[in-house]
Structure formats: structure tokens, C-alpha cells
Design an enzyme around this catalytic site. Structure first.
Site, mmCIF file in Angstrom:
data_model
loop_
_atom_site.group_PDB
_atom_site.id
_atom_site.type_symbol
_atom_site.label_atom_id
_atom_site.label_comp_id
_atom_site.label_asym_id
_atom_site.label_seq_id
_atom_site.Cartn_x
_atom_site.Cartn_y
_atom_site.Cartn_z
ATOM 1 N N ASP A 183 35.230 31.962 -67.800
ATOM 2 C CA ASP A 183 34.727 33.301 -68.655
ATOM 3 C C ASP A 183 33.138 32.979 -69.267
ATOM 4 O OD1 ASP A 183 36.122 35.138 -66.765
ATOM 5 O OD2 ASP A 183 37.508 35.047 -67.956
ATOM 6 N N ASP A 213 38.904 39.761 -68.916
ATOM 7 C CA ASP A 213 39.438 39.465 -67.315
ATOM 8 C C ASP A 213 40.625 39.770 -67.335
ATOM 9 O OD1 ASP A 213 38.773 38.092 -65.526
ATOM 10 O OD2 ASP A 213 40.401 35.864 -66.354
#
Length: 669
Positions: A568, A360
Site C-alpha cells: 500500500d 485497506d
């Protein structure tokens, strides 16, 4: 008075006993043992084994002198009692449970040696088996050193401040959320809390690997297990004992040690069947060899029973059975020392198969802390005096916690600009804030937030102009509307200092493909991706798009996903290996992820992959070594080429060797 004191002492001892029994610690660290008693109890089995070895040396020496042979026999009896009794008890317990283990094989061989007049070799077997068993426990204890160290650091009591201001010592289990506790300088924080009063610094090296003390003051959170270095702190408890930071770390390590990889589970099932096969085959050889070879008798140093016993010992899978678990336990606990919490040996196996890794962007590859670069008019012209603009922006954002708001506040504070008076504030979560600002006696209708939000409050002409700035230079843009005037703030999220080096190591040294999966705009992701030289990047991903990509690459390339463990979590759960960065405090992050990095340090990812590859290598070495010993010793022992005592030495030596080889994984590399 004495009755009250006795009652308090009794309650304290009861709490100590309960905490000790629930901890699962060794009896050697019992709080009811004196220091001298603990010294004697520490590694007691190893001390008895060494004493038995000394007696064995004397017994062997006296056996060469015929008139002193009774003394030799006496020493052998003591050896069988000291080294044989624990092994016999353990073997009988296994038989009672209908389990055939290595203990059963060794005890059977040792006591059968008496009946073929080889009691001295039987004593040698018991002594070496006892030493090997003790060293195995020592190696396991050493491998679990991180867990043992953390367990010892967990305080069992807390100093609770009552409603009257009196300090009462109470078991950690009985302290509730929002109660106040008192922690003096030099003491360990028993529970997670928020500082209500006092300033100090905390040593969290044993929790996160961060050696520099962390300053802490009123309003900040302090984790349990941290050492209060300087001042006295008054804390308001925010999590109970079972949910505290250090308890969660300990629980994660315990669960990791219990979780068995496939190879270990297979060896556990194989061990029982193989041990039974060895016992039955040794009985078969003891009976059948003289029938197949008429010149071979049943008794004596070259008889079938002697050979069958040597075969029984040589073929025992002791080294093979401990070869795998000791390696994984060593790797799991050495990783914990670095601040890497693994969800068991199966995670190490999965990491060793990973071919690609995705990150990410925000908060993972970047610092996550925005910096305001500039402020300008919507038409692109510079502002000569931004005091008014920054004062109004500061006034609107002064109570917000969003990264954009914090960056604006810091930008204004750095220039010494104070916030103006703002009234009628209305916050629209995820979009912005609007209200009425008063500056130098004049009132303005103001709004600050995303371009889309400010555009929705503006004229058509302003909307078109604002949309042109959406992806400007790949930087984040926020807008401020003051009546009909619109101003733009440009922000940047800086790369982590170690990001380039870590991704370079992952690509060049480990051969992993690297990806960036982000919900940010394409230009912003492209700027980061070009700096890091990743194989591929994806921007403007919706959660469903990110999940789809993670699932695809996980099937094709065994993808590892690195994220912050909060937003996430779906992607971390779907990846072959989910790695949560710096998020042990998040229940969701620690539950979903396969790996939790306590310290917010990207370099740990590279060390993690190195540890996984080294673990796999050590496991292969151990299995090969153990198998070689079994194959090349058991067959010659059956043919009478290797005596019983040498079979014992090779067998126990191999067990110790694989244990010591596994300890190489304890190195923090």
C-alpha cells in the site's frame, strides 16, 4: 600478559567513549562517571538554582537590617556568579552569532538592574530565570523520556562467536551480517538476528507495548532491544547496528523531534525579531518617557529606566516560544510509548485536520490469515471422504508460503492427513502449482491455485462452471484439479477482533467518514463493509484506481490512509496522512508513511487521533496563556503599576506553567 589486558581495556574504553559521544546523551550518564558523581551531576543546574534561591531568601532577609546589608550584598554577588554566569555565557554566544534571544533579554535586564540600585530584584530575576530554565530542561527531558529510555537500553557491545567457537566481546558497530552472536537469559539483544540455536521468550513491551512475552525458537527472527527472558540464544545477525529494529525506532523518534510544525517554525522566526523589538522599544521608553512626561525622572523605583526594565522582562516571549515545541515533543514521545511513531509535529497538525479515513482490507481490517471452511466437488456435491483430495492438496502446497497454501496445510493437518508424494512440481507465481501426485500406488496429473489458473488447464465446460464460483458468497475460492476431476476450497479472512469497535469510535466519537479501498472482489469487500458499517467501500481496485481515489479524497476531505506499508506504499504516500500498521521492520513502510504503528493494533489509530486533537488544544491553550501574560503585564509595567520583582514572577511563572501544561500530553491516553 598485562600489556594485552591493558590494550583490551583501552580498546573497550575507546569504544565506550565513541558510542557515548555519538549518542548525544547528557554528560550525567557518561560511562566514565562513578555512581556518586552521576548523582551529583544529575539535574545540576536545578540544584544550583535552588541553592541560589536559598541565598536570595537570606539576602532579602539581611537587606532589611542595615548593619547586615554588606552580607546581603555578598550573597547577591554569589547569586550573580552562580545563576548569572551560565546565562551570561549563553547570551554572549547568541550575540556572537548575531542572534537576539530571551537569554540576551534576561541577562541585559538583570545586569542593568545593578546600575539603578535594584540589584536585589536583578538577583531575583536571575534566580527565577535559572529555575525556569532548569525546569524547562527537566520538562524537555521528561517529554523525551521514551527516547532516553530506548537510548539507555541499546547495548554497545555484542558477544560474537568466532569461527573457532570462542566468544569475543565486540562493538555492535563492528558486527557484520551473518555473524553469530550469543545472548544469555536476562540480556538485551544487541542486533536483529535469526535464532540458530535455543528457545526462549522475549519481552518487547518497551518496543511495541505488548506486555506478554513472545515465545521464540529456531528459525524465527528476534528484534534488537528485546529482553531475552529465559533460555540462551545463538543468533545469526540479519541486520547491522544502524539498520536494526531498535536503531530504526530511535532514528524515527529523533527525526520526529527535529521536524518542526509550521506554527513552531513561525514562532522561531518571530522570536528573534520580536526580541530585538522588545530591546529597542525598552531603550526607547527608558530615554523617551521623561521627555514625554516631565515629572518622571530617569532613576529610582518609579523612573523610566526601572519601568523600561520591568517592561523588558514582562514583554519577553519566553513562555510564548516554548509553548509550542514542548507540547509537540511531549505528544511525540508519549505516542512512542504507546507504539506510535510520528514523523514530527507536522503530522499531528495534519491528523487534526483529517475528515475521513480509508482502510485497506486484507491484513489491515482483517487478520490476513485465511481459514479453509470447506471442500466440495465442482458440481456442488459434498465429499464423503476428503482424505485423497486433502493429501494431494497438502503435498502440492507443503513448501509454499502463500496464505492460501498455509490455510490448506492447516486444514489438512487439523484432520491428521499427511501429504502424498508429489513430483515434477512447477510453480507459477501468483497463480498456482502443478505436478504429478502419487496416492495409494496410482499417479495423477494435479494442479492447485486460483480459479482462473485451474480453468486455463481445464475443458470449456469446466471453465464455465469454475467462473460461476468466482465471487461465491464473497469468500475466496481456490481450485484443485486431479486429472479431470475438479474440487473447490472455500476460504475466509476473519475480521480483527477490535475492528468494529475502532471504526465505530472513529465514526461516532470523532465524526470521521470511513472507507474501504481494496483490490479484492466486490462481494468479499461488501461482506466486510456491511459488518463494519463503513460510509463507502470500493472493491476490485487496480493500484492506479486506488491512487486516484486516495488523491481525490485527500484533496476534498484530508484523507488518512491505513495500510500494511508494503503493497500500500503508493496510496500511503499520496494520502494527507499515511499510517503504516505494524510495519516498523519494513524500510519502505517507515520511509513512506507519516505514522508507523509498531504494534499491530487497530485501537492505536483511535488513540492517535485523540492525541492529535489534544495536542492542538494544548498548543492553543499555551499560546493564549503566554500572550495574555505578555499583554496584561508589559503595559502595566510600563506605566509603573507593576514593580520589577512582580514582572519577574509573572514572566517566569508563565514559562513554568506552559511547560507543566504541556506535560499533560505525556499521559498514555
Amino acid at each position: 600478559m598485562s600489556k594485552i589486558i591493558s590494550q583490551k581495556i583501552s580498546e573497550k574504553n575507546e569504544n565506550l567513549l565513541t558510542d557515548f559521544l555519538e549518542s548525544g546523551h547528557s554528560h550525567t550518564v557518561s560511562p566514565f562517571l562513578t555512581l556518586d558523581s552521576r548523582k551529583w551531576a544529575k539535574h545540576l543546574s536545578l540544584k544550583i538554582s535552588i541553592f541560589s534561591l536559598a541565598l536570595l531568601v537570606l539576602a532579602i532577609g539581611f537587606s532589611f537590617i542595615e548593619r547586615l546589608s554588606p552580607i546581603s550584598a555578598f550573597f547577591q554577588v554569589i547569586i550573580f556568579f552562580l545563576a548569572g554566569t551560565p546565562a551570561l555565557i549563553e547570551a554572549l554566544e547568541k550575540v556572537k552569532k548575531m542572534k537576539v534571544s530571551i537569554d540576551v533579554l534576561m541577562v541585559l535586564a538583570a545586569f542593568l538592574s545593578i546600575f539603578i540600585h535594584s540589584s536585589l530584584e536583578g538577583a531575583l530575576l536571575l534566580v527565577l530565570f535559572s529555575i525556569s530554565h532548569s525546569l524547562e530542561h527537566f520538562v524537555s527531558h521528561k517529554a523525551r523520556s521514551t527516547l532516553n529510555r530506548l537510548n539507555k537500553m541499546v547495548p554497545s557491545v555484542a558477544q560474537v562467536i568466532s569461527s573457532t567457537g570462542k566468544i569475543i566481546e565486540r562493538s555492535v558497530k563492528d558486527v557484520r551480517v551473518n555473524e553469530l552472536i550469543w545472548v544469555r537469559a536476562g540480556e538485551i539483544l544487541p542486533l536483529d538476528g535469526r535464532v540458530v540455536e535455543g528457545t526462549s521468550s522475549l519481552n518487547v513491551a518497551h518496543l511495541t507495548g505488548e506486555h506478554a512475552p513472545i515465545p521464540i525458537s529456531e528459525g524465527e527472527e528476534a528484534p534488537s532491544g528485546a529482553v531475552n527472558v529465559e533460555g540462551t540464544l545463538k543468533l545469526s545477525v540479519i541486520r547491522t547496528g544502524a539498520q536494526s529494529t531498535i536503531s530504526r525506532i530511535i532514528q524515527l523518534i529523533c527525526d520526529a523531534n527535529k521536524a518542526k510544525p509550521k506554527l513552531q517554525s513561525w514562532f522561531d522566526r518571530f522570536g528573534q525579531k520580536y526580541s530585538l523589538f522588545v530591546i529597542l522599544s525598552s531603550f526607547f521608553f527608558a530615554i523617551a518617557l521623561p521627555l514625554l512626561i516631565p515629572s518622571l525622572g530617569y532613576f529610582g523605583p518609579s523612573g523610566s529606566i526601572y519601568r523600561a526594565l520591568a517592561y523588558l522582562i514582562a514583554a519577553s516571549p519566553c513562555a510564548l516560544i516554548i509553548a509550542v515545541p514542548i507540547a509537540y515533543v511531549s505528544a511525540i514521545n508519549s505516542s512512542a510509548k504507546l507504539g506510535i511513531i510520528l514523523k514530527g509535529g507536522i503530522t499531528l497538525d495534519a491528523l487534526a485536520k483529517v475528515k475521513s479515513i480509508a482502510f485497506d482490507k486484507t491484513g489491515t481490517l482483517t487478520s490476513g490469515e485465511l481459514e479453509c471452511l470447506s471442500v466440495q466437488h465442482l458440481d456442488g456435491s459434498k465429499i464423503n471422504d476428503a482424505t485423497k483430495v486433502l493429501s494431494i492438496a497438502r503435498g502440492l502446497e507443503q513448501h509454499a508460503l502463500h496464505p492460501v497454501a498455509q490455510a490448506l496445510i492447516h486444514y489438512a493437518d487439523y484432520r491428521g492427513i499427511s501429504p502424498c508424494q508429489v513430483s515434477d512440481c512447477r510453480a507459477i507465481p501468483g497463480h498456482g502449482i502443478q505436478g504429478t501426485a502419487e496416492y495409494e500406488g496410482l499417479k495423477y496429473e494435479v494442479a492447485v491455485g486460483s480459479i482462473n489458473y485451474v480453468a486455463s488447464l481445464s475443458s470449456e465446460r469446466a471453465k464455465l462452471a469454475l467462473n460461476a464460483y468466482k465471487n461465491e458468497l464473497g469468500h475466496l475460492i481456490a481450485a484443485l484439479k486431479i486429472d479431470d476431476e475438479i474440487y473447490l476450497f472455500q476460504f475466509v479472512d476473519h475480521l480483527r477482533p477490535d475492528a468494529q469497535n475502532v471504526l465505530k469510535q472513529l465514526k461516532e466519537e470523532l465524526g470521521l467518514k470511513t472507507y474501504i479501498l481494496s483490490g479484492d472482489n466486490d462481494l468479499s469487500v461488501k461482506r466486510i463493509a456491511s459488518n463494519l458499517n463503513v460510509n463507502q467501500y470500493f472493491g476490485q481496485l487496480k493500484p492506479a484506481d486506488k491512487l486516484k481515489l486516495v488523491e481525490q479524497y485527500s484533496q476534498e476531505e484530508n484523507l488518512a490512509m491505513v495500510g500494511d506499508g508494503i503493497n500500500d506504499t503508493p496510496a500511503l504516500a499520496r494520502a494527507s496522512v499515511g499510517i503504516s500498521l505494524g510495519n516498523v521492520g519494513s524500510h519502505m513502510g517507515s520511509e513512506i508513511s507519516d505514522v508507523v504503528l509498531i504494534k499491530n493494533d487497530l485501537s492505536l489509530i483511535y488513540k492517535l487521533f485523540l492525541k492529535a486533537k489534544k495536542t492542538l488544544s494544548i498548543v492553543k491553550q499555551n499560546v493564549f496563556l503566554a500572550a495574555i501574560i505578555i499583554v496584561f503585564i508589559s503595559i502595566p509595567a510600563l506605566f509603573g503599576w507593576i514593580p520589577l520583582w512582580l514582572a519577574v514572577v509573572f514572566h517566569e511563572g508563565g514559562t513554568v506553567l506552559v511547560g507543566l501544561n504541556s506535560l499533560r500530553l505525556l499521559k498514555n491516553k
